[in-house]
Design an enzyme around this catalytic site. Structure first.
Site, PDB file in Angstrom:
ATOM      1  CG  HIS A   7      -3.068   3.644   6.739  1.00  0.00           C
ATOM      2  ND1 HIS A   7      -2.020   4.276   7.357  1.00  0.00           N
ATOM      3  CD2 HIS A   7      -4.130   3.764   7.577  1.00  0.00           C
ATOM      4  CE1 HIS A   7      -2.421   4.770   8.518  1.00  0.00           C
ATOM      5  NE2 HIS A   7      -3.698   4.469   8.682  1.00  0.00           N
ATOM      6  CB  SER A  21       0.275   2.407  15.156  1.00  0.00           C
ATOM      7  OG  SER A  21      -0.328   3.565  15.705  1.00  0.00           O
TER       8      SER A  21
HETATM    9  P1  AMP Z   1      -6.220   5.103  11.234  1.00  0.00           P
HETATM   10  O1  AMP Z   1      -5.601   5.995  10.203  1.00  0.00           O
HETATM   11  O2  AMP Z   1      -5.309   4.749  12.347  1.00  0.00           O
HETATM   12  O3  AMP Z   1      -7.580   5.580  11.675  1.00  0.00           O
HETATM   13  O4  AMP Z   1      -6.491   3.710  10.509  1.00  0.00           O
HETATM   14  C1  AMP Z   1      -7.232   3.646   9.321  1.00  0.00           C
HETATM   15  C2  AMP Z   1      -7.492   2.205   8.975  1.00  0.00           C
HETATM   16  O5  AMP Z   1      -6.255   1.508   8.833  1.00  0.00           O
HETATM   17  C3  AMP Z   1      -8.280   1.466  10.071  1.00  0.00           C
HETATM   18  O6  AMP Z   1      -9.198   0.576   9.441  1.00  0.00           O
HETATM   19  C4  AMP Z   1      -7.210   0.708  10.786  1.00  0.00           C
HETATM   20  O7  AMP Z   1      -7.665  -0.454  11.435  1.00  0.00           O
HETATM   21  C5  AMP Z   1      -6.265   0.361   9.651  1.00  0.00           C
HETATM   22  N1  AMP Z   1      -4.921   0.073  10.150  1.00  0.00           N
HETATM   23  C6  AMP Z   1      -4.152   0.867  10.942  1.00  0.00           C
HETATM   24  N2  AMP Z   1      -2.998   0.238  11.240  1.00  0.00           N
HETATM   25  C7  AMP Z   1      -3.041  -0.977  10.631  1.00  0.00           C
HETATM   26  C8  AMP Z   1      -2.134  -2.092  10.565  1.00  0.00           C
HETATM   27  N3  AMP Z   1      -0.973  -2.094  11.192  1.00  0.00           N
HETATM   28  N4  AMP Z   1      -2.519  -3.169   9.832  1.00  0.00           N
HETATM   29  C9  AMP Z   1      -3.720  -3.187   9.199  1.00  0.00           C
HETATM   30  N5  AMP Z   1      -4.603  -2.171   9.215  1.00  0.00           N
HETATM   31  C10 AMP Z   1      -4.272  -1.079   9.922  1.00  0.00           C
END
Ligand code: AMP
Length: 281
Positions: free
Chosen positions: A37, A185
């Site tokens: 993030h 993640s």
């Molecule tokens: P989330 O909180 O999982 O919904 O993710 C929010 C944003 O962060 C989304 O655009 C995801 O694709 C991005 N994101 C999550 N994990 C990663 C990662 N390991 N590398 C790059 N972007 C990420």
């Protein structure tokens, strides 16, 4: 850093900002922030005058029985990380702010969202598309940053922006990994140390496919078999899908020609993990 909790306050702030001609960059998240993030915040920080990050665990993108209720919500830690990363506005609405009790409008992408994760999580991308459009209407950014980690989500959102003529640029951010190769993640928190070790098969099997393509193996059936064999060596892993698709259309391909997305989804115990790489780009 300002923390705004209501739609009205956020829209007012965005309007004020736009009146003075300042560029708004937006990073939507579900919180439980990690370096992935924060890399998106860095991309936004480099171009925007005002960086807005939202934290909203969106109930309508979870299927019944999924982890909506146990999704980690480390509020104070997230706030501190946002401050340190240079976020200007943290938009932090609750479910009542985002959805009226009789909310009845949904946005459905009808093509790209049907395969891959959409096949095992029917309705998931409709929930994502709906909340993204709502957030864009609330934050009114000039651009928004999304991670390549969620490759299908990125494609669906790019299509949504194109087809609904949303006045916003989408900036993709590369996948950020742990030192051992596991894609970062929020759900990695669910893994026991042993499960974390097992999950490394994701990156390793993608590495193997990349190597085989460099060696000249371009037949998807062969690559898929080798990849599946590698995952099958780890007894705790249940494969949900292994897909080789065109990186733009997400249609299955038979040979690695042009940019091909290799996307994986597995389950280890009760945790669902995804990873991907783009070949031939
Ligand atoms: P989330 O909180 O999982 O919904 O993710 C929010 C944003 O962060 C989304 O655009 C995801 O694709 C991005 N994101 C999550 N994990 C990663 C990662 N390991 N590398 C790059 N972007 C990420």
């Amino acid at each position: 850093m300002e923390i705004l909790r209501t739609v009205r306050e956020m829209q007012q702030r965005a309007r004020d900002e736009k009146r003075t001609g300042r560029l708004i960059g937006f990073v939507p998240t579900m919180g439980c922030l990690h370096e992935g993030h924060l890399s998106l915040v860095k991309l936004a920080r480099a171009r925007a005058d005002l960086v807005v990050l939202s934290i909203f665990v969106n109930p309508i993108q979870f299927l019944p029985g999924e982890d909506f209720f146990r999704y980690p919500r480390p509020v104070e830690r997230d706030e501190a990380l946002c401050r340190d990363a240079g976020v200007d506005v943290l938009f932090y609405p609750d479910v009542e702010q985002m959805y009226a009790p009789d909310h009845s409008v949904m946005i459905e992408e009808t093509l790209l969202s049907k395969g891959l994760c959409g096949a095992s999580r029917p309705g998931h991308f409709t929930g994502v598309a709906t909340v993204v459009v709502k957030l864009l209407n609330i934050v009114m950014p000039d651009f928004a940053v999304f991670g390549q980690k969620d490759a299908q989500q990125l494609r669906v959102i790019q299509r949504l922006i194109r087809d609904l003529n949303c006045p916003v640029d989408i900036i993709p951010g590369p996948i950020v990994r742990e030192w051992d190769g596991l894609a970062m993640s929020s759900r990695n928190r669910y893994l026991t140390p042993a499960e974390h070790q097992d999950a490394l098969c994701l990156r390793r099997s993608l590495d193997h496919v990349e190597k085989r393509v460099r060696e000249g193996e371009l037949t998807v059936e062969t690559l898929r078999t080798e990849l599946a064999q590698r995952l099958a060596r780890v007894p705790s892993v249940r494969v949900e899908y292994i897909e080789f698709v065109d990186n733009e259309t997400l249609r299955p391909v038979e040979r690695v020609e042009g940019a091909v997305l290799v996307a994986l989804a597995i389950r280890i115990g009760s945790t669902r993990l995804i990873d991907n790489t783009v070949l031939g780009s």
